[in-house]
Write a protein that holds these residues in place. Structure first.
Motif, short mmCIF file in Angstrom:
data_model
loop_
_atom_site.label_atom_id
_atom_site.label_comp_id
_atom_site.label_asym_id
_atom_site.label_seq_id
_atom_site.Cartn_x
_atom_site.Cartn_y
_atom_site.Cartn_z
N SER B 384 35.28 25.37 48.99
CA SER B 384 35.08 24.24 48.65
C SER B 384 33.55 24.13 47.79
O SER B 384 33.37 23.13 47.06
CB SER B 384 35.15 23.06 49.60
N ARG B 385 32.65 24.97 48.09
CA ARG B 385 31.37 24.76 47.50
C ARG B 385 30.98 25.32 46.06
O ARG B 385 30.61 24.99 45.40
CB ARG B 385 30.21 25.24 48.33
N LEU B 386 31.97 26.54 45.74
CA LEU B 386 31.68 27.00 44.55
C LEU B 386 32.94 26.95 43.62
O LEU B 386 32.77 27.21 42.52
CB LEU B 386 31.62 28.68 45.00
N SER B 387 34.16 26.97 44.43
CA SER B 387 35.34 26.76 43.34
C SER B 387 36.31 25.95 44.46
O SER B 387 37.19 26.19 45.00
CB SER B 387 36.27 28.36 43.60
N PRO B 388 35.87 24.62 44.05
CA PRO B 388 36.56 23.60 45.05
C PRO B 388 37.98 23.55 44.73
O PRO B 388 38.71 22.77 45.46
CB PRO B 388 35.96 22.27 44.52
N THR B 389 38.66 24.04 43.80
CA THR B 389 39.97 23.75 43.49
C THR B 389 40.96 24.99 43.78
O THR B 389 42.20 24.87 43.78
CB THR B 389 40.39 23.34 41.96
N LEU B 390 40.23 25.89 44.29
CA LEU B 390 41.04 27.05 44.85
C LEU B 390 41.81 26.82 46.05
O LEU B 390 41.31 26.09 46.91
CB LEU B 390 40.13 28.37 45.25
N THR B 391 43.21 26.95 46.42
CA THR B 391 43.75 26.72 47.59
C THR B 391 43.91 28.24 48.25
O THR B 391 43.15 29.16 47.69
CB THR B 391 45.14 26.32 47.43
N ASP B 392 44.35 28.37 49.41
CA ASP B 392 44.55 29.77 50.19
C ASP B 392 46.06 30.53 49.40
O ASP B 392 46.35 31.36 49.99
CB ASP B 392 44.84 29.49 51.52
N MET B 393 46.39 29.90 48.54
CA MET B 393 47.66 30.51 47.75
C MET B 393 47.37 31.14 46.44
O MET B 393 46.84 30.10 45.59
CB MET B 393 48.91 29.87 47.52
N ARG C 162 27.98 28.69 37.41
CA ARG C 162 29.49 28.61 37.47
C ARG C 162 30.02 28.38 36.09
O ARG C 162 31.26 29.06 35.64
CB ARG C 162 29.54 27.36 38.31
N ALA C 163 29.46 27.60 35.36
CA ALA C 163 29.95 27.33 34.04
C ALA C 163 30.11 28.75 33.01
O ALA C 163 30.88 29.04 32.20
CB ALA C 163 29.29 26.23 33.21
N ALA C 164 28.72 29.47 33.33
CA ALA C 164 28.71 30.62 32.58
C ALA C 164 29.91 31.64 32.82
O ALA C 164 30.29 32.09 32.09
CB ALA C 164 27.39 31.33 32.57
N ALA C 519 24.20 13.18 36.94
CA ALA C 519 24.15 12.13 37.97
C ALA C 519 23.77 13.08 39.06
O ALA C 519 24.30 14.35 39.30
CB ALA C 519 25.38 11.35 38.38
N PRO C 520 23.31 12.30 40.33
CA PRO C 520 23.43 13.27 41.83
C PRO C 520 24.50 13.59 42.05
O PRO C 520 25.70 13.07 41.77
CB PRO C 520 22.80 12.02 42.57
N MET C 521 24.78 14.93 42.39
CA MET C 521 26.02 15.48 42.96
C MET C 521 25.81 16.30 44.18
O MET C 521 24.65 16.90 44.03
CB MET C 521 26.83 16.32 41.74
N ASP C 522 26.58 16.80 44.85
CA ASP C 522 26.67 18.09 45.72
C ASP C 522 27.01 18.86 45.19
O ASP C 522 27.45 19.27 43.96
CB ASP C 522 27.20 17.58 47.19
N MET C 523 26.82 20.43 45.97
CA MET C 523 27.14 21.42 45.22
C MET C 523 28.48 21.79 44.82
O MET C 523 28.86 22.18 43.70
CB MET C 523 26.87 22.74 46.22
N GLY C 524 29.66 21.33 45.50
CA GLY C 524 30.95 21.37 45.39
C GLY C 524 31.38 20.51 43.94
O GLY C 524 32.07 20.96 42.99
N GLU C 525 30.72 19.10 43.95
CA GLU C 525 30.88 18.50 42.86
C GLU C 525 30.14 18.88 41.67
O GLU C 525 30.85 18.86 40.59
CB GLU C 525 30.13 17.00 43.17
N ALA C 526 29.12 19.70 41.98
CA ALA C 526 28.46 20.19 40.47
C ALA C 526 29.27 21.16 40.03
O ALA C 526 29.32 21.55 38.70
CB ALA C 526 26.89 20.60 40.90
N CYS C 527 29.83 21.90 40.83
CA CYS C 527 30.45 23.11 40.31
C CYS C 527 32.12 22.57 39.62
O CYS C 527 32.37 22.98 38.69
CB CYS C 527 31.13 23.96 41.67
#
Lengths: 100, 435, 632
Positions: B384-393, C162-164, C519-527
Motif C-alpha cells: 500500500s505504501r509504494l504500489s497502492p493498487t497491487l493486489t495479491d493476485m 516512483r514516477a521515474a 498538496a499534502p499527501m501521505d506516502m501511498g497517496e504520493a505514489c
C-alpha cells in the motif's frame, strides 16, 4: 410479420403469461390500486390547488404516500407545482396528461 | 442460455464508476483494448447520482458525463452494462478469463433509441430506488436522465405483460423473450474498480432502523439536491414540508464497531458540509446543524471549505448522537451528550435528519475471484505504501473505494495509478512474448 | 461531411443552451435565450438541454450536423476550460471540423454572478457574440509536433522515484533530477511509515536501487534545472550540477562520511546515495518530451516563541523527535534523550496547519497555512504508540483540534493509542495550549489548555518535552515557477487544471504533477499521484507525436512588410524574420513557429500593418463579437 409469425408470437406470449402468472397478478393488482390513488388525488385537485397534507386529508391517504404520488404525477407532467402556502407548496392539475 | 460469445481484450475493468472509467480511459488512450463490465444498466457509478461535488461545487454531472461519454465513444473501449460477473480466473500465465452474464433488458440494445415512449405508455408504477424511492418510475424505463447508454430496460418482477410498451415502441425494440447471454471475456490484466455501497441504515436500533419518518441517508439527500431529483427541490419526504431545521448525524455508519465498520469512511464530513452549504443556498432561512466527533477536512482546499461553512452560519456541534426518535408533527428528536457545553444530555428536534452513512464494499470477491480481502472487507493491497493498487493476485490491480474508502479526487488519482501498473504489466507480458 | 462545410459557404449555426441542471437555468431563462438566439442572423436551430455535456445532449448536436441542418456550433454552458474539448470531440465524431465551434460561458461568467433578468440579458448577449464569431470561423487543423520519447522527473523523493521507474518500465527514457546528493526525500527522514509500520529504509532502498540500476533512467543528483525552453514533446532543460552547499546537505554528507558507507547504499535520515558529489559545477542540456514535477514539501518551521519553540530547548518539531527516538534502543522503562529522562511528552497537533486569518500570525511573507497537512495526526499517533510500546514508563499527552485518522488502518491506530493510555486533550483554535517554563517542581515545562473534552476545564500538566506536529509547506521552487510560468494556488502549492477532470496536469501542456508539490499527501497517496502522472506522460508520449490546438499566430505575407515589430514583442520567441524573394527583390517576412506560439496575441496588437492574426481568434472575429454585444 406474417400471419404464422403473429400466431406463434401470440402463443409464446400466452406461455410467458402462464409462466409469470404470480408476478403478473401482482402487477395487475398494483396498477388497480395505483389507478385508484391517482384518480382520488386528481379528483381532490379538481376543485383547486392543494398542499400534500390537504390532499391527504381529502383522500384519506397517508401524507408520505400522497407525496410519493404527487411527485410521480409531477414527473410525468400531470401535476405542477403551484404557489407556496406556509411551509408547503400547493400542487395543481396540468392540462397535458402525457405519460401519466 | 441462448447464446455464448467469447472476446479478447488487453485489459478488463470491473466496474463502470468513476474509478473504472478513469482507468479504462488511461489504458485506452495508450492504445490498449479495454472491456468495462458494469452491473448496472448505466455506467457512471455513484458519482453520476450525486448533486454537486466538494470542494469546487461543480455539478457532479458536469464532471462525470464527459468521462462517461468519452468512454462510451472511445474506439478502444467496449462497455458491457447490466452484466453480472460470475468469475475471474487465471487461464494461463498470460490470460485471465472472466465469465459474465449479460442480463436481459427485454429491450434490444441495438434497436432502442431511448425515446421513452415505452416508459410513458407503461401503466405500472414502481418506487424508483434511483430517486431514493421518493418518486416512482414505470416497469419499463430509462435508468435515469443522464444514463449511458440510453437504453430502456424492463423490470419483469413488476411487469403486467400488458403489451403496451411493445405496441408504442417505434423501432420494435421490446422483446419479452430476451434471454441472458453468457460472455467469456479474456484479457491479460484486470483492474477491479467495484466501488462501495452505504453502510446499511437499518442495523442500528438506536437510530430507528430506517423506520423513523424524515430520517434519510446522505445519498437520499443527494437526490433531493440534484437537478433531476424527485421533488426538484428540498422537501421532507413525509409530507412535503419545506424543512426549517435540518440536522446531520456524522459517523452514523463509520467508526462504529457495532456495525462492523470500525474505520473512518473519509468522505462523510466533507459531503455533509457540502450538502449543508447547498441547503443553505436552497433554503436560506433553514437552520442546519452538523453533529460530529472530529471534522476530517484533510484534502486540498477542504479545510478552507469547512471554515467557509462555519462562516456561513452552519452550526457544528461536537456530540455523538445517542438516540433518534420520532417526535410530534413528523419531526425527529435527537438525544445527545453535549461535549462542549455543560455535558448534559440534550434533546433537539429537527424537521429532517440526514444520516452521514459510511462506505462498505459493493462487491465481495469470495467465490468469484481469488483475490484477498482485509479484515475491513476491502480488497487487500499488500504494497500500500509504494504500489497502492497491487493486489495479491498477479496482473490484477485495484482502484478507488474497492481498496478502501476515498473521495473522488483520490479515487481518480488511484485509477490513473492502477492504469499505470496495468500498462506496465501488459508491457512486460508483451516483451516476454516477443522474446 | 467536413468537405461539405468547405463547399457550403453559407454559415448555418446551431445554438445549444445548457441548463447545467439548474446551475444556469435557476438564474437564466434558457428558453428565452433560445428564442432570442433563433432570431439571430445565420442561426438555423437553437435547442436547450438539461446537460449538454451528457450523451443525449451531445447526440442532439451530432444529429443536427448529420441531418445537414448546421455547419457551425455554439454551445452556451460552463467555462470552456471544462467542456470545450468535450464538444469539439462530439462535433468531430459527427464528421465536422472541430474548430467550427465557439463556446459561450453563461455559467461562471453569468449565472453564478448575476441573477434575474440581467442574467438572461447577458446570456443573450454572450450567445449573440459567439454566434457572430461562429459565422466567421474557418476550419482549422491541429498542429502536430514530434514528441521525444523522454521524460524528465524533477525531484528524487518517493514520488519522483516512483514516477521515474514507471515511465522507464513503460519504455520511456527518463532523466531524474534531484537537487540534493541523496534520493528518498522526506520519507527517508522517517523511521517507520504509517500505518503499516514498515521501515522507511526497507521501502526506499529497493525503490532507489531499482531506479539507479535501470538502464533507461539517468539520475542527476546535486542538480537543478536552470534553463527551460520549448514546448510539449520538445522541451529543452539546462541542468546545473554543482557541489552541495546547503547546511542540510552538508550535514547529511558529514553523517554519510561518518557511516563509512559506499555509493549505492542507504543511510536512515539521509537517504540513498547513488553517486559521488561533483567537485566543480557543470552544465548539461537535456531534450525531453514531458516534465513531471515531484519537488515535494518541506516541514513548517515554527516561529520563535510559537508554543515555546526556540525559547525552550525542550520544545522540538516532530521530525527531529522521530530521528532522536530512532537512535534509542527500546529497553523498556523511560525514554531518555541526550541523557535526559522523558517522563512525560506532550504532542501538539496542527502546528503550521489549519491556520485561521485573524487568529494566527502570518509568516514574514504574509502567508497563512489554512490547509490541513493531512499526515500529522497519524504520524503523531504512530510516534505515540511507538513510545508507549518501547518505553512504557513514558507518558504521552496529545493536544489536538480534530483527530484526522482518515486512512485505511489509521482509525485502528487511534484506538491503539487510546488503549496504550495516551491522554487526549482537545482545544479550540481560539484557545491553543500554552507552553511555559515551569516555575519550580519536577518538570521543566508546563502545558496549559482549556480542554473541551472535559467541558472546558483548564488542565495544567508538567512535561519533560513538547513535540510540535508541524505541517507541510511546498518546497521553495520559485525559480522554477517563474521560469516555466507555472500556476500556483492560494495555498502556494502547484495548481492542477481541475481536481477531478485533470488532476495531475498543469495548465502548461506537458508538465505534470506528482505528489506533495500539489498538496499534502501521505506516502501511498504520493505514489498514486506519481503513477497517475506517469500514465498521463506515457499517454502523451506513446504516440510519438503531440497534437496542439491551432490557435496560433499566422502571418499574412501579402500585408507583412518585415518591420520586425512582432519579433521583438513576442514573449516566447516564436517569431523570426525570414528572407524571402518578392518580384526579384530580397525582402524580410515574419514567420511563426506554431509549436512555440501560445496564441497570446501580443504580436497582433504590435503589427503596424494588421498583417498577423491568431487563428480561431482573428481581429475580424473579435469585431463581430463586439458588434453583436453592442447590438444586444
Amino acid at each position: 410479420m406474417n400471419e404464422t409469425d403473429k400466431k406463434s408470437q401470440k402463443e409464446a406470449l400466452k406461455a410467458l403469461r402462464v409462466q409469470r402468472k404470480a408476478s403478473i397478478e401482482r402487477a395487475r393488482n398494483a396498477v388497480k390500486e395505483q389507478n385508484k390513488r391517482v384518480k382520488a388525488i386528481v379528483a381532490a385537485l379538481k376543485d383547486g390547488a392543494k398542499t400534500v397534507p390537504e390532499i391527504a386529508a381529502a383522500t384519506g391517504f397517508s401524507t408520505p404516500e400522497t407525496l410519493l404520488y404527487v411527485a410521480t404525477l409531477k414527473k410525468y407532467g400531470r401535476v405542477g407545482e403551484g404557489p407556496k402556502d406556509g411551509d408547503y407548496f400547493k400542487y395543481e392539475l396540468l392540462e397535458s396528461k402525457a405519460g401519466a | 442460455m441462448q447464446t455464448h460469445r467469447e472476446m479478447n481484450f488487453d485489459a478488463l475493468v470491473v466496474g463502470g464508476g468513476i474509478a473504472g472509467l478513469q482507468a479504462a480511459l488511461d489504458l485506452a488512450d495508450q492504445n490498449f483494448k479495454v472491456a468495462v463490465v458494469e452491473k448496472d444498466a448505466s455506467i457512471g457509478g455513484k458519482m453520476i447520482r450525486l448533486s454537486k461535488v466538494f470542494p469546487t461545487l461543480d455539478c457532479a454531472s458536469c464532471i462525470t458525463t464527459p468521462k462517461m461519454a468519452a468512454s462510451a465513444h472511445h474506439e478502444n473501449i467496449t462497455l458491457f452494462t447490466y452484466c453480472d460477473l460470475k468469475s475471474i480466473s487465471r487461464e494461463s500465465d498470460t490470460v485471465l478469463a472472466a465469465r459474465v452474464v449479460q442480463k436481459p433488458r427485454y429491450v434490444e440494445a441495438d434497436k432502442c433509441i431511448g425515446c421513452r415512449q415505452c416508459e410513458y405508455g407503461c401503466p405500472v408504477h414502481v418506487p424508483d430506488p434511483e430517486q431514493g424511492n421518493f418518486s416512482m418510475r414505470k416497469a419499463i424505463y430509462i435508468p435515469f436522465s443522464n444514463a449511458i447508454p440510453q437504453i430502456a430496460l424492463m423490470d419483469v418482477e413488476n411487469c403486467s405483460l400488458c403489451g403496451k410498451c411493445a405496441k408504442v415502441c417505434p423501432t420494435g425494440a421490446v422483446n419479452y423473450f430476451q434471454q441472458p447471454e453468457e460472455l467469456v471475456i479474456r484479457a491479460k490484466t484486470a483492474v477491479l474498480a467495484t466501488g462501495f455501497r452505504l453502510t446499511p441504515l437499518d442495523q442500528k436500533p438506536e437510530y430507528g432502523k430506517g423506520k423513523i419518518l424524515n430520517v434519510i441517508s446522505s445519498l437520499d439527500m443527494e437526490r433531493l439536491l440534484a437537478p433531476h431529483g424527485p421533488y426538484q427541490r428540498v422537501l421532507r419526504p413525509s409530507d412535503g414540508k419545506e424543512p426549517d431545521a435540518i440536522a446531520y448525524v456524522q459517523c452514523a455508519g463509520s467508526r462504529d464497531k457495532t456495525l462492523g465498520v470500525s474505520y473512518c469512511s473519509r468522505v462523510c464530513c466533507m459531503y455533509a458540509i457540502k450538502q449543508a452549504m447547498l441547503l443553505s443556498g436552497a433554503l436560506p432561512l433553514a437552520d442546519i446543524t452538523i453533529y460530529y466527533m472530529d471534522i476530517r477536512a484533510f484534502g486540498k482546499g477542504y479545510e478552507q471549505f469547512f471554515q467557509n461553512a462555519k462562516a456561513m452560519g452552519i452550526e457544528f456541534v461536537k456530540a455523538k448522537i445517542a438516540k433518534i426518535e420520532q417526535a410530534d408533527n413528523q419531526s425527529v428528536r435527537l438525544r445527545y451528550e453535549d461535549q462542549e457545553g455543560a455535558g448534559a444530555v440534550m434533546e433537539r428536534e429537527h424537521d429532517l435528519v440526514v444520516l452521514s452513512l459510511g462506505m462498505v464494499p459493493e462487491w465481495h470477491p469470495e467465490g468469484i475471484c481469488p483475490v484477498g480481502c482485509d479484515t475491513d472487507a476491502f480488497i487487500r493491497t499488500p504494497m500500500s505504501r509504494l504500489s497502492p493498487t497491487l493486489t495479491d493476485m498477479e496482473g490484477v490491480f485495484v482502484a478507488g473505494v474497492a481498496a478502501g474508502p476515498k473521495d473522488i479526487v483520490d479515487t481518480i488519482a488511484e485509477a490513473g495509478a492502477a492504469a499505470m501498473e496495468a500498462s506496465n504489466y501488459l508491457n512486460k507480458l508483451n516483451k516476454k512474448a516477443a522474446a | 461531411m467536413a468537405d461539405n462545410n468547405q463547399k457550403d459557404p453559407e454559415p448555418k449555426v446551431g445554438v445549444y443552451i445548457c441548463h447545467c441542471g439548474g446551475n444556469i437555468s435557476d438564474h437564466v431563462d434558457v428558453a428565452k435565450v433560445a428564442q432570442e438566439a433563433e432570431k439571430l442572423t445565420g442561426v438555423s436551430v437553437a435547442h436547450t438541454n438539461m446537460f449538454m455535456c451528457s450523451d443525449p445532449g451531445q447526440e442532439l448536436i451530432q444529429k443536427d450536423i448529420k441531418d445537414g441542418k448546421i455547419n457551425r456550433v455554439v454551445v452556451a454552458s460552463c467555462a470552456p476550460s471544462l467542456h470545450e474539448l468535450t464538444f469539439r470531440s462530439a462535433i468531430k465524431r459527427a464528421g465536422m471540423n472541430p474548430y467550427l465551434y465557439d463556446h459561450a460561458n453563461i455559467r461562471e461568467q453569468d449565472s453564478w454572478v448575476h441573477h434575474g433578468d440581467p442574467a438572461t440579458e447577458k446570456a443573450v448577449a454572450l450567445v449573440a457574440a459567439a454566434v457572430s464569431k461562429a459565422r466567421h470561423l474557418e476550419p482549422l487543423e491541429p498542429i502536430r509536433v514530434d514528441a521525444r520519447n523522454h521524460a524528465t522527473v524533477i525531484g528524487g523523493g518517493v514520488a519522483g522515484l516512483r514516477a521515474a521507474l514507471d515511465l522507464s518500465r513503460r519504455g520511456i527514457q527518463v532523466a531524474l533530477v534531484e537537487k540534493s546528493p541523496f534520493l528518498g526525500g522526506r520519507v527517508a527522514h522517517l523511521n517507520r511509515v504509517n500505518p503499516t509500520g514498515e521501515k522507511a529504509a526497507d521501502l526506499i532502498r529497493p525503490l532507489a536501487e531499482a531506479v539507479c540500476n535501470d538502464a533507461g533512467i539517468q539520475v542527476y543528483t546535486c542538480s537543478r534545472v536552470v534553463r527551460f525552453e520549448g514546448y510539449v514533446g520538445n522541451f529543452k532543460l539546462g541542468l546545473k550540477r554543482q557541489p552541495p552547499e546547503t547546511p542540510e546537505d552538508l550535514a547529511k554528507l558529514e553523517k554519510w562520511a561518518e557511516s563509512g558507507k559506499k555509493e549505492g547504499d542507504y543511510l536512515p535520515f539521509a537517504g540513498y546515495y547513488p553517486q559521488k558529489v561533483p567537485n566543480t559545477a557543470e552544465e548539461t542540456e537535456i531534450s525531453t518530451g514531458a516534465i513531471v514535477f515531484a519537488t515535494g514539501f518541506k516541514t513548517y518551521e515554527p516561529r520563535k516563541g510559537e508554543f515555546g519553540f526556540q525559547e525552550n530547548p525542550e520544545v522540538i518539531p516532530l521530525p527531529a523527535f522521530i530521528e532522536a527516538v530512532a537512535k534509542e534502543k527500546p529497553k523498556g522503562g523511560t525514554l531518555t534523550l541526550n541523557g535526559r529522562p522523558i517522563r512525560r511528552v506532550a504532542f501538539i497537533h496542527c502546528v503550521g496547519s489549519r491556520q485561521i486569518p485573524g487568529l494566527h500570525e502570518p509568516d514574514d511573507q504574509g502567508n497563512l497555512n489554512e490547509y490541513c497537512s493531512r499526515t500529522c495526526c497519524s504520524a503523531t499517533l504512530q510516534a505515540a504508540i511507538e513510545i508507549r510500546e518501547a518505553f512504557p514508563e513514558t507518558r504521552v499527552l496529545e493536544y489536538y483540534r480534530d483527530i484526522r485518522t482518515y486512512g485505511r488502518g489509521q482509525e485502528d491506530q487511534y484506538e491503539r493509542a487510546a488503549d496504550h493510555h495516551v491522554l487526549f486533550f482537545r482545544y479550540e483554535p481560539e484557545a491553543p495550549p500554552v507552553v511555559e517554563r515551569a516555575a519550580g517542581g519536577t518538570y521543566p515545562l508546563t502545558v496549559t489548555v482549556k480542554d473541551t473534552l472535559t467541558f472546558g476545564e483548564t488542565v495544567e500538566a508538567g512535561v519533560d518535552l513538547v513535540v510540535l506536529a508541524v505541517g507541510m509547506e511546498p518546497n521553495p521552487i520559485q525559480d522554477l515557477i517563474e521560469m516555466m510560468k507555472l500556476p500556483v494556488g492560494a495555498d502556494r502549492f502547484l495548481q492542477e487544471v481541475h481536481p477531478k477532470l485533470r488532476p495531475v496536469e498543469l495548465a502548461n501542456t506537458g508538465i505534470l504533477l506528482a505528489g506533495t508539490c500539489q498538496a499534502p499527501m501521505d506516502m501511498g497517496e504520493a505514489c498514486n499521484a506519481a503513477q497517475a502522472a506517469a500514465v498521463k506522460a506515457a499517454t502523451l508520449l506513446s504516440k510519438g507525436y503531440v497534437e496542439l490546438d491551432p490557435f496560433v499566430a499566422k502571418v499574412n505575407e501579402e500585408k507583412c512588410t518585415g518591420t520586425g515589430a512582432c519579433v521583438s514583442a513576442c514573449p516566447v520567441e516564436a517569431i523570426t524574420l525570414k528572407e524571402a524573394e518578392h518580384q526579384g527583390k530580397k525582402i524580410q517576412r515574419a514567420r511563426v513557429n506554431p509549436a512555440l506560439c501560445t496564441g497570446c496575441g501580443i504580436c497582433v496588437a504590435e503589427c503596424p500593418n494588421n498583417a498577423i492574426d491568431v487563428m480561431g481568434w482573428t481581429l475580424k472575429q473579435y469585431e463581430e463579437m463586439v458588434d453583436a454585444i453592442v447590438a444586444a
